[in-house]
Design an enzyme around this catalytic site. Structure first.
Site, mmCIF file in Angstrom:
data_model
loop_
_atom_site.group_PDB
_atom_site.id
_atom_site.type_symbol
_atom_site.label_atom_id
_atom_site.label_comp_id
_atom_site.label_asym_id
_atom_site.label_seq_id
_atom_site.Cartn_x
_atom_site.Cartn_y
_atom_site.Cartn_z
ATOM 1 N N GLU A 51 0.842 -1.208 0.000
ATOM 2 C CA GLU A 51 0.000 0.000 0.000
ATOM 3 C C GLU A 51 0.883 1.266 0.000
ATOM 4 O O GLU A 51 0.565 2.273 0.610
ATOM 5 C CB GLU A 51 -0.931 -0.036 1.220
HETATM 6 C C1 LIG Z 1 2.396 -9.547 0.181
HETATM 7 C C2 LIG Z 1 2.152 -8.419 -0.757
HETATM 8 C C3 LIG Z 1 0.844 -8.053 -1.041
HETATM 9 C C4 LIG Z 1 0.593 -7.025 -1.959
HETATM 10 N N1 LIG Z 1 -0.704 -6.729 -2.322
HETATM 11 C C5 LIG Z 1 -0.918 -5.910 -3.385
HETATM 12 C C6 LIG Z 1 -2.231 -5.757 -3.951
HETATM 13 O O1 LIG Z 1 -3.210 -6.327 -3.465
HETATM 14 N N2 LIG Z 1 -2.369 -4.984 -5.063
HETATM 15 C C7 LIG Z 1 -1.311 -4.344 -5.642
HETATM 16 O O2 LIG Z 1 -1.507 -3.677 -6.647
HETATM 17 N N3 LIG Z 1 -0.061 -4.446 -5.109
HETATM 18 C C8 LIG Z 1 0.151 -5.209 -4.007
HETATM 19 N N4 LIG Z 1 1.420 -5.342 -3.487
HETATM 20 C C9 LIG Z 1 2.502 -4.573 -4.080
HETATM 21 C C10 LIG Z 1 3.015 -3.484 -3.141
HETATM 22 O O3 LIG Z 1 2.071 -2.475 -2.978
HETATM 23 C C11 LIG Z 1 4.354 -2.995 -3.748
HETATM 24 O O4 LIG Z 1 5.294 -4.046 -3.557
HETATM 25 C C12 LIG Z 1 4.847 -1.728 -3.101
HETATM 26 O O5 LIG Z 1 3.986 -0.657 -3.415
HETATM 27 C C13 LIG Z 1 6.269 -1.358 -3.551
HETATM 28 O O6 LIG Z 1 6.456 -1.515 -4.933
HETATM 29 P P1 LIG Z 1 7.704 -2.367 -5.464
HETATM 30 O O7 LIG Z 1 7.679 -3.657 -4.752
HETATM 31 O O8 LIG Z 1 7.655 -2.405 -6.944
HETATM 32 O O9 LIG Z 1 8.971 -1.558 -4.999
HETATM 33 P P2 LIG Z 1 9.707 -0.376 -5.788
HETATM 34 O O10 LIG Z 1 8.698 0.618 -6.254
HETATM 35 O O11 LIG Z 1 10.611 -0.956 -6.788
HETATM 36 O O12 LIG Z 1 10.562 0.290 -4.633
HETATM 37 C C14 LIG Z 1 11.800 -0.256 -4.155
HETATM 38 C C15 LIG Z 1 12.378 0.671 -3.088
HETATM 39 O O13 LIG Z 1 12.647 1.960 -3.660
HETATM 40 C C16 LIG Z 1 11.988 2.976 -2.942
HETATM 41 N N5 LIG Z 1 11.524 4.016 -3.871
HETATM 42 C C17 LIG Z 1 10.878 3.859 -5.050
HETATM 43 N N6 LIG Z 1 10.633 5.054 -5.605
HETATM 44 C C18 LIG Z 1 11.129 5.982 -4.770
HETATM 45 C C19 LIG Z 1 11.186 7.405 -4.766
HETATM 46 N N7 LIG Z 1 10.622 8.113 -5.735
HETATM 47 N N8 LIG Z 1 11.779 8.024 -3.730
HETATM 48 C C20 LIG Z 1 12.304 7.313 -2.708
HETATM 49 N N9 LIG Z 1 12.293 5.981 -2.660
HETATM 50 C C21 LIG Z 1 11.709 5.320 -3.673
HETATM 51 C C22 LIG Z 1 10.822 2.278 -2.248
HETATM 52 O O14 LIG Z 1 10.388 2.970 -1.063
HETATM 53 C C23 LIG Z 1 11.422 0.921 -1.924
HETATM 54 O O15 LIG Z 1 12.132 0.978 -0.713
HETATM 55 C C24 LIG Z 1 1.685 -6.328 -2.540
HETATM 56 C C25 LIG Z 1 3.001 -6.684 -2.222
HETATM 57 C C26 LIG Z 1 3.236 -7.723 -1.359
HETATM 58 C C27 LIG Z 1 4.645 -8.116 -1.091
#
Ligand SMILES: Cc1cc2nc3c(=O)[nH]c(=O)nc-3n(C[C@H](O)[C@H](O)[C@H](O)COP(=O)(O)OP(=O)(O)OC[C@H]3O[C@@H](n4cnc5c(N)ncnc54)[C@H](O)[C@@H]3O)c2cc1C
Length: 592
Positions: A442
């Site tokens: 989220e």
């Molecule tokens: C168990 C689980 C359930 C989930 N459920 C859902 C769901 O129901 N629906 C759905 O759509 N998604 C869902 N997600 C996805 C979840 O919301 C994302 O994993 C999360 O938003 C982060 O995206 P990412 O994993 O691609 O990380 P990334 O976006 O790749 O980020 C990696 C790191 O970089 C940092 N970062 C990225 N951009 C910036 C910036 N501009 N400035 C500073 N730091 C930055 C982030 O904070 C993080 O620490 C789920 C994930 C998990 C693991």
């Protein structure tokens, strides 16, 4: 693991004595019709029973067994489908839903308490109704009347579930670069194609249909976040008479193997020209999702609190029973070989840190829920606008701070168990694994902090911040002299936050990196100050009643602990923020 007992006494205290919610509801005509003290009391009691008796006992088995994927079908652990049916039949999925479509119509301040109970019982179970309720908020606010009538009643009643499909393999935080496409069809529907990952409850055996809300791009969409639209894509198409029709090609390709919440199905979803219906306006999908996100983010914050509460209940029971060493001030249980560990100062420090964080979090999440209710139901435009601003400001704090403290408190609860906290049998290690995701999904807590600092503080020159600070100052100014032990440190904390806010606003004018450099520690300093306001409000409601009831004495004692032992954390956070951004860029990329 101790049996879960819903903290109803504290919930009643927060709702009725600290915030006097009935007064707010009386000013909101839409709520005055659906909510009264008796109904709320019955809801809290009943939710406490159903979560403790039907759901909490499934948590451990659910963790051991996990979800299984077989050729596109997902099976949840033993007992989950039956428990979901019981939960749905009680009307709990639609507890905050619109009565026009069969929801119970409870304000968020009440449904927030139900959310805490369900998530304390089982975080993995709680996600299914939570995602459904979140999808309903988006549909009810932005979809056509036709879609609302066709989908909301079965979703509120729990016969169908919902999912939120945002994330793609290459696009998590940055949804502006999603690739899922939606092609318009002659009949007004769309064909949605693309792959979504990490979709909670994308597929399962709890309900007869699953309604996916999917972010996708129209063929002529502008690049970036302004080119995203929101679509409703059912697993089974719904016929005009409401019966289920053909299977839509929205399939689960696999489920993830992960650290915790094993009983929650985290799905890869493949949409292959699946029939979808536009929700809201073309290219305004992110705005439609944001309506839901304020509710969902508060809900995730509450998951952090809920897990911390469960860990606390277990830890208190254990600390009263476990005999190790003697109290430094002499034996307390002379008839035993050693004293219970609750006599030791460090164990008390951990238990009080947990108690102060949980109760502060319960008050804060209820306060934010009341702002959501005011923003939604007030008939006065200025009141609505003020509440909307507070919701915008406080939602990222609620999501990130409650889950950061959720992890800290859950780990303290594990630590109280010593080595037994690391062993499966006692349940504490499961809670630590489960709560960790709340800081990540989220929107990661880093992104919440950026939202607070960038959009909600710097973005409006501190205007939303000043609304909240003025409210705290008004409270301090009008409080009785007897509250000085709380209002004086609160006043100093607000001064500190004012100064820090202005410091960042000032630096951000010339260097945009200052925002991201300050954001996480700023959010935490904000959180501790907001909790100090909550603790001063709670102290006000409890002071003078200490002799009436041990509950009030414990409240005042915990307030004193919060101000003396936890609020001072703002000083180190402030120093870290003021270290500025330059230090973060001293190393070249190759030097890491
Ligand atoms: C168990 C689980 C359930 C989930 N459920 C859902 C769901 O129901 N629906 C759905 O759509 N998604 C869902 N997600 C996805 C979840 O919301 C994302 O994993 C999360 O938003 C982060 O995206 P990412 O994993 O691609 O990380 P990334 O976006 O790749 O980020 C990696 C790191 O970089 C940092 N970062 C990225 N951009 C910036 C910036 N501009 N400035 C500073 N730091 C930055 C982030 O904070 C993080 O620490 C789920 C994930 C998990 C693991």
């Amino acid at each position: 693991m101790a049996d879960y007992k819903a903290p109803l006494r504290d919930m009643r205290f927060v709702l009725n004595e600290v915030f006097e919610v009935a007064k707010l509801w009386a000013q909101l005509p839409a709520l005055a019709e659906t909510v009264d003290a008796e109904t709320v009391e019955a809801i809290l009691e009943e939710a406490g029973k159903v979560t403790a008796k039907s759901i909490a006992p499934l948590s451990r088995g659910g963790d051991e067994e996990g979800c299984r994927w077989d050729n596109g079908a997902v099976t949840t652990p033993a007992g989950f489908p039956q428990a979901y049916q019981t939960y749905a039949e009680g009307g709990w999925v639609g507890v905050g839903g619109d009565p026009a479509f069969g929801g119970m119509g409870m304000p968020k301040a009440v449904s927030a308490q139900v959310e805490e109970m369900i998530n304390s019982s089982s975080l993995a179970f709680g996600l299914y109704p939570m995602l459904t309720a979140g999808a309903c908020v988006s549909i009810n606010t932005h979809a056509s009347e036709e879609l609302k009538a066709a989908y909301l009643p079965n979703m509120y009643s729990g016969v169908w579930a919902g999912s939120m499909c945002l994330t793609e393999p290459h696009a998590g935080t940055d949804l502006g670069i999603i690739r899922t496409k939606a092609e318009p069809q002659a009949d007004g529907s769309y064909k949605v194609s693309g792959t979504k990952i990490f979709i909670t409850g994308g597929e399962h055996d709890l309900t007869e249909n699953i309604i996916h809300l999917v972010l996708a791009k129209l063929p002529d969409a502008p690049a970036g976040p302004k080119g995203i639209s929101l679509f409703l894509v059912p697993k089974f198409l719904v016929n005009a008479d409401g019966s289920l029709g053909a299977r839509n090609p929205a399939n689960c390709g696999s489920i993830e193997h992960k650290m915790g919440i094993q009983a929650s199905a985290t799905c890869v979803m493949n949409f292959d020209e699946a029939v979808g219906y536009l929700i809201g306006e073309p290219n305004k999908g992110l705005a439609a999702m944001f309506t839901m996100m304020n509710y969902e983010r508060l809900g995730v914050g509450i998951q952090g609190l809920a897990t911390g509460e469960r860990s606390y209940q277990n830890a208190v029971e254990y600390a009263r029973d476990r005999l190790q060493s003697r109290s430094p001030t002499g034996p307390k249980a002379k008839d035993k070989v050693a004293d219970p560990i609750i006599v030791h100062p460090d164990v008390r420090r951990m238990l009080l840190t947990m108690k102060a964080s949980n109760e502060g979090g319960r008050a804060f999440s209820t306060y934010v829920a009341m702002q959501l209710d005011t923003a939604k139901f007030s008939e006065d435009a200025a009141t609505r606008e003020r509440a909307d601003s507070l919701v915008a400001l406080l939602t990222p704090v609620a999501k990130a701070f409650l889950t950061d403290l959720g992890l800290e408190t859950t780990v303290h609860g594990q630590q109280v168990f010593g080595g037994h906290g690391y062993i499966r049998e006692w349940g504490q290690e499961q809670l630590v694994r489960d709560v960790r995701i709340t800081q990540i999904y989220e929107g990661t807590n880093g992104i919440q902090a950026l939202d607070l600092m960038g959009r909600k503080i710097v973005g409006n020159g501190g205007a939303y911040y000043r609304l909240f600070a003025e409210e705290m100052r008004h409270f301090i100014k009008t409080a009785d002299a007897g509250l000085a032990e709380f209002t004086q440190p609160l006043s100093a904390a607000v001064d500190n936050l004012d100064e820090l806010t202005n410091w960042v606003l000032d630096r951000a004018r010339t260097n945009p990196d200052e925002i991201g450099a300050a954001s996480v520690e700023y959010l935490q300093a904000f959180g501790y100050t907001a909790y100090a306001y909550m603790w001063a409000l709670m102290a006000k409601a409890a002071l003078g009643k200490e002799n009436q009831d041990a509950f009030y004495a414990s409240k005042v004692g915990t307030a004193r602990f919060y101000f003396a032992r936890l609020l001072p954390r703002i000083h180190s956070l402030t120093a870290s923020v003021k270290a500025g951004s330059e230090l973060l860029f001293l190393l070249d990329v190759e030097q890491f």
